[in-house]
Design a protein around this motif. Structure first.
Motif, PDB file in Angstrom:
ATOM      1  N   LEU A  91     -77.892  33.208  36.178  1.00  0.00           N
ATOM      2  CA  LEU A  91     -79.112  33.144  36.987  1.00  0.00           C
ATOM      3  C   LEU A  91     -78.916  34.089  38.155  1.00  0.00           C
ATOM      4  N   ALA A 134     -73.647  29.787  35.785  1.00  0.00           N
ATOM      5  CA  ALA A 134     -73.880  28.338  35.794  1.00  0.00           C
ATOM      6  C   ALA A 134     -73.380  27.762  34.475  1.00  0.00           C
ATOM      7  N   PRO A 154     -80.100  25.817  32.597  1.00  0.00           N
ATOM      8  CA  PRO A 154     -81.109  25.822  33.665  1.00  0.00           C
ATOM      9  C   PRO A 154     -82.466  25.341  33.140  1.00  0.00           C
TER      10      PRO A 154
END
Ligand SMILES: [Zn+2]
Length: 346
Positions: free
Chosen positions: A21, A26, A30
């Protein structure tokens, strides 16, 4: 849109999904849509070359050319190199290029600083009789690093220990780090005793330096690639024999340094650029186990430079390979996918 990758993350070797992102990694899916850009393979936080000097239009030309600089860092990028440290540049990084979306992350130490009392210097050195002040100024003006000539070559007198110690203490006092070029036994010893943060080249390194570096957390950057390239050209003269002896010693110290817990890192020094995979092969030839020789050109170098790798919240640099580079280091020459600063380069 986020990016999604699945594969075996190195160095920890776990197979998992990760998302990108913006310029961050991450580990949790998401809420926005994600484009899968890699499914399978081995994921690295990119390659790192901690000793490279782009900017000269041709080898040995002591002038900074912004176009050459841009071309040469593009060559690094296209090889999957996502971070670079410049221990000596002929000029300043062109404005705008440093933060451009498609260039590797760059850490520069500014100019090569050479003490005026050195018995030999090169024309590209910035010669100063106040090495302490120059080193502190260069550290502050750049990325927290300065580059010192601890000596010039294996026949030249080195910077005296007291001066190196004063420089190192002063740079550390402002939160900076010192990279020291050393190609003589006494030069390496002075630098190691002075507590510099990285020893560059380390030709002829005395054995006791290994323990000193380990105790002080100094890294060893042997730059084996350019030395291996030069070796066949060094002819059998008294000076040539000294060169080869210093070369043999530096190769031996790579394994000894690693075994002693010293952080060994990969640097290629001169052209061709984008060649750090070659340094990994030289580290293996010097005796580093293949499964540890990749770190010096990737995650270990990022740790040393303060760039987080493939961890939650890490910087979004990823390269993907078809085979495990810890088993087949040669695969580093063929990244299947390159993601830099959260964007797909290839
Ligand atoms: Zn160099």
């Amino acid at each position: 849109m986020a990016l999604h990758l699945r594969g075996t993350l190195l160095p920890d070797g776990t197979a998992r999904d990760l998302w990108i992102l913006g310029d961050r990694i991450a580990f949790d899916r998401p809420s926005i849509e994600a484009d899968t850009v890699a499914d399978g393979g081995f994921l690295l936080p990119g390659l790192v070359d901690v000793h490279t000097h782009p900017g000269s239009p041709s080898e040995g030309e002591p002038a900074f050319d912004p176009d050459a600089f841009a071309d040469q860092i593009a060559a690094h990028r296209d090889a999957g190199t996502t971070a670079l440290r410049f221990p000596g540049l002929l000029g300043e990084i062109p404005e705008g290029l440093r933060a451009a979306p498609d260039v590797p992350r760059m850490i520069t130490a500014g100019r090569w600083l050479a003490w005026a009392g050195l018995s030999k210097n090169a024309d590209f050195h910035t010669v100063t009789d106040d090495l302490v002040a120059a080193a502190v100024a260069e550290t502050k003006a750049h990325d927290g690093w300065c580059k010192l000539m601890g000596d010039w070559d294996f026949e030249a007198d080195p910077v005296p220990y007291d001066i190196l110690r004063a420089v190192t203490d002063a740079v550390h006092a402002v939160g900076g780090r010192v990279a020291a070029h050393c190609q003589s036994a006494q030069g390496v010893l002075n630098a190691a005793r002075a507590g510099v943060d990285s020893i560059e080249h380390g030709m002829g390194m005395p054995e006791e330096c290994v323990g000193l570096m380990a105790a002080q957390g100094a890294a060893y950057v042997p730059t084996l690639t350019p030395f291996a390239r030069r070796a066949p050209q060094i002819i059998d003269t008294p000076r040539g024999r000294l060169w080869h002896e210093g070369h043999r010693i530096m190769i031996r110290r790579v394994r000894e340094a690693h075994d002693a817990g010293v952080t060994v890192l990969a640097g290629t020094d001169s052209a061709p650029f984008g060649n750090v995979a070659t340094e990994v092969e030289h580290l293996v030839a010097a005796g580093l186990p293949a499964d540890v020789a990749v770190g010096p050109a990737s995650w270990a170098a990022r740790d040393f430079l303060g760039l987080p790798g493939l961890v939650e919240g890490g910087l979004a640099d990823v390269t993907v390979y078809d085979a495990d580079p810890r088993v087949e280091p040669g695969v580093l020459r063929h990244p299947r996918r390159i993601i830099l600063r959260g964007r797909v380069v290839r």
